[in-house]
Design a protein around this motif. Structure first.
Motif, PDB file in Angstrom:
ATOM      1  N   LEU A 195       0.421  -1.072   0.010  1.00 52.97           N
ATOM      2  CA  LEU A 195      -0.003   0.187   0.151  1.00 52.97           C
ATOM      3  C   LEU A 195       0.684   0.802   0.359  1.00 52.97           C
ATOM      4  O   LEU A 195       1.901   1.628   1.156  1.00 52.97           O
ATOM      5  CB  LEU A 195      -0.889   0.245   0.939  1.00 52.97           C
ATOM      6  N   SER A 196       0.864   2.342  -0.900  1.00 52.36           N
ATOM      7  CA  SER A 196       1.705   3.104  -1.207  1.00 52.36           C
ATOM      8  C   SER A 196       1.027   4.434  -1.132  1.00 52.36           C
ATOM      9  O   SER A 196      -0.109   4.739  -1.936  1.00 52.36           O
ATOM     10  CB  SER A 196       2.430   3.342  -2.608  1.00 52.36           C
ATOM     11  N   PHE A 197       1.173   5.181  -0.554  1.00 49.50           N
ATOM     12  CA  PHE A 197       0.467   6.571  -0.595  1.00 49.50           C
ATOM     13  C   PHE A 197       1.239   8.145  -1.090  1.00 49.50           C
ATOM     14  O   PHE A 197       0.948   9.114  -0.137  1.00 49.50           O
ATOM     15  CB  PHE A 197       0.109   7.073   0.940  1.00 49.50           C
ATOM     16  N   GLY A 198       2.524   7.498  -1.898  1.00 55.44           N
ATOM     17  CA  GLY A 198       2.894   8.103  -1.910  1.00 55.44           C
ATOM     18  C   GLY A 198       2.875   8.406  -3.786  1.00 55.44           C
ATOM     19  O   GLY A 198       3.994   8.509  -5.086  1.00 55.44           O
ATOM     20  N   HIS A 199       1.894   7.760  -4.290  1.00 56.00           N
ATOM     21  CA  HIS A 199       1.942   7.341  -5.975  1.00 56.00           C
ATOM     22  C   HIS A 199       1.775   8.927  -6.699  1.00 56.00           C
ATOM     23  O   HIS A 199       2.028   8.757  -8.165  1.00 56.00           O
ATOM     24  CB  HIS A 199       1.129   6.464  -5.789  1.00 56.00           C
ATOM     25  N   ALA A 200       1.589   9.534  -5.921  1.00 55.86           N
ATOM     26  CA  ALA A 200       1.024  10.946  -6.682  1.00 55.86           C
ATOM     27  C   ALA A 200       2.266  11.567  -7.361  1.00 55.86           C
ATOM     28  O   ALA A 200       2.851  12.325  -8.124  1.00 55.86           O
ATOM     29  CB  ALA A 200       0.810  12.426  -5.899  1.00 55.86           C
ATOM     30  N   ALA A 201       3.352  11.068  -6.693  1.00 55.64           N
ATOM     31  CA  ALA A 201       5.505  11.461  -7.196  1.00 55.64           C
ATOM     32  C   ALA A 201       5.565  10.795  -8.479  1.00 55.64           C
ATOM     33  O   ALA A 201       5.829  11.674  -9.463  1.00 55.64           O
ATOM     34  CB  ALA A 201       6.120  10.983  -6.095  1.00 55.64           C
ATOM     35  N   PHE A 202       4.850   9.904  -8.724  1.00 54.49           N
ATOM     36  CA  PHE A 202       5.585   9.241 -10.453  1.00 54.49           C
ATOM     37  C   PHE A 202       3.914   9.910 -11.139  1.00 54.49           C
ATOM     38  O   PHE A 202       4.939  10.068 -12.288  1.00 54.49           O
ATOM     39  CB  PHE A 202       5.041   7.289  -9.729  1.00 54.49           C
ATOM     40  N   TRP A 203       2.991  10.109 -10.745  1.00 53.29           N
ATOM     41  CA  TRP A 203       2.114  11.277 -11.948  1.00 53.29           C
ATOM     42  C   TRP A 203       3.036  12.419 -11.831  1.00 53.29           C
ATOM     43  O   TRP A 203       2.711  12.579 -13.009  1.00 53.29           O
ATOM     44  CB  TRP A 203       0.577  10.471 -10.937  1.00 53.29           C
TER      45      TRP A 203
END
Length: 365
Positions: free
Chosen positions: A63-71
Motif C-alpha cells: 500500500l503506497s501513499f506516495g504514488h502522486a510522486a510518479f504521476w
C-alpha cells in the motif's frame, strides 16, 4: 474488466470471449461520444493510474501513499519535454514515464524493505519531498503557478480538438493495460503474488523477494507516469496538485471502489469518481470531497470486495466446483500419469526454483 472475465472463461465458448472483448473495445471507442471528450480522456488517464496502483496494492500487497510522486513527476517531465523540444506528445509522455521510473528506483529500494504501515509512511514521506522540490524549484516547475502551455504536438494531426486527442491517447492506454494484464498473468506475476501471500516460503525457495517487489514497484511507477503525462498533455497544464498527497489518496479510493486485486475494477472506480466529480462541479456543488468520501465509506461497508470484486465473486460462486480428490475431465488422477495433478501443495503458485510447468514455468531466482 473484460480481460478479467476472459481469464475466467477458459471453458466457455470462444465466440463469447471475443464478443465480450468487442463490447469492451466498443465502449472505449464510444466514450467521447457519450461524455465530454476532455472528461473521457481524464477517465482514461485516471483509469490507467488506478490500474498501475492496483498492480502494487492488489498483486504485490504493498500500500503506497506516495504514488502522486510518479504521476506528478511525469506530468512535469512530459510538459518540459513537450515545451522545450517540440517532439510528438508520444515521445514526451514516454520521457515522463521514464522519469517516474527513474525516481522510483531509489524510493522503491529504500521502501520495499519496510512492511505494512511503514512502507505506506515511507512512500508518503518521499512523495512530500517531491512536492517540496516542485514547489521550491519555481524556475523549472513554475512553483505555485504551475507549468503552463503544454502543447499537443503530433506531425500531420491537429490535436487541438479534444475529440481527436482522445483517439490519439487511447492506443497508449490500451497498450499499457495489455502490459499490466500480461504482467499479472506471467510467471513473474505469479512469483509476485507468492511473495505477497507467503514471503517466508518464497525466500526459502530461493526467490529474492525484495528484488521482485522493487521490480513491480518500478513498473507500477512507470505506468502511473504514462498516465500522468497523458493527463498533463490533455489539460495543457501541470500543477502542484499533481504531486500533492490528496492525489495519492484519490487513486487509493478508486482502486478500493473498483475492487482491490481485480485490476480492471480500477477502471470502474476511476470512471465513477471522475464522472461524479465532473457532475458535482458542473452542478455548482463545492464540497466534492464530502460526497466522494461518503461513497467510499458506503462501498467499504456494503461491498467489501469493491464493485467489480463483488461481481467477480458472484460469478465465481456460481461456477461448478470439483469435489475434493476429483480430477478434471480428460485427466487422470493416477500418480505419474500425463496431466495428473501434483499431490504436493504449492504456495500461491510458487514452485521449486528451476522447475518447469505447462504454463512456461516460473523464472529462475
Amino acid at each position: 474488466m473484460i480481460l478479467t472475465v476472459l481469464d475466467r472463461m477458459s471453458g466457455r465458448p470462444a465466440w463469447l470471449r471475443w464478443a465480450l472483448l468487442t463490447v469492451g473495445l466498443t465502449a472505449a471507442f464510444a466514450l467521447p461520444w457519450i461524455l465530454y471528450p476532455p472528461v473521457a480522456a481524464d477517465i482514461l488517464c485516471w483509469g490507467l493510474f488506478a490500474v498501475a496502483f492496483d498492480l502494487l496494492l492488489g498483486h504485490a500487497g504493498l500500500l503506497s501513499f506516495g504514488h502522486a510522486a510518479f504521476w506528478g513527476t511525469s506530468a512535469y517531465a512530459t510538459g518540459l519535454i513537450a515545451i522545450h523540444s517540440g517532439l510528438p506528445f508520444y515521445v514526451a509522455v514516454l520521457g515522463g514515464g521514464l522519469a517516474a521510473a527513474l525516481i522510483a528506483l531509489p524510493i522503491g529500494y529504500l521502501s520495499v524493505r519496510c512492511g505494512g504501515i511503514y512502507f505506506a509512511m515511507v512512500t508518503l514521506a518521499f512523495a512530500q519531498m517531491v512536492y517540496f522540490i516542485a514547489n521550491q524549484w519555481g524556475d523549472v516547475t513554475g512553483g505555485e503557478n504551475g507549468l503552463q502551455g503544454i502543447p499537443r504536438s503530433m506531425p500531420g494531426i491537429d490535436l487541438s480538438d479534444s475529440f481527436v486527442f482522445y483517439y490519439a491517447a487511447l492506443p497508449v492506454v490500451l497498450l499499457c493495460l495489455a502490459v499490466a494484464w500480461r504482467i499479472v498473468h506471467s510467471p513473474f506475476g505469479r512469483v509476485v503474488g507468492a511473495v505477497r501471500d507467503n514471503p517466508a516460503r518464497a525466500r526459502a525457495l530461493g526467490y529474492p523477494t525484495h528484488r521482485y517487489n522493487l521490480t513491480i514497484f518500478v513498473i507500477s511507477a512507470f505506468l502511473a507516469g504514462i498516465a500522468g503525462g497523458l493527463y498533463a498533455v490533455n489539460h495543457g497544464f501541470a500543477s502542484l496538485q499533481e504531486v500533492y498527497w490528496t492525489t495519492s489518496g484519490k487513486v487509493v479510493v478508486m482502486t478500493v471502489l473498483g475492487g482491490i486485486g481485480t485490476l480492471w475494477g480500477s477502471l470502474i472506480g476511476a470512471t465513477a469518481i471522475v464522472r461524479l466529480e465532473d457532475w458535482l462541479a458542473t452542478s455548482g456543488f463545492e464540497e466534492v470531497g464530502l460526497v466522494t468520501g461518503t461513497v467510499f465509506i458506503l462501498v467499504v461497508l456494503l461491498f467489501r470486495r469493491g464493485v467489480w470484486g463483488t461481481v467477480a465473486h458472484a460469478l465465481n460462486s456460481r461456477e461448478p466446483r470439483l469435489s475434493p480428490g476429483s480430477a478434471p475431465s480428460g485427466k487422470t488422477g493416477k500418480p505419474g500419469a500425463p496431466g495428473a495433478a501434483s499431490a504436493e501443495p504449492r504456495a500461491a503458485g510458487v514452485a521449486s526454483p528451476g522447475t518447469q510447468h505447462s504454463d512456461g514455468g516460473l523464472p529462475h531466482p
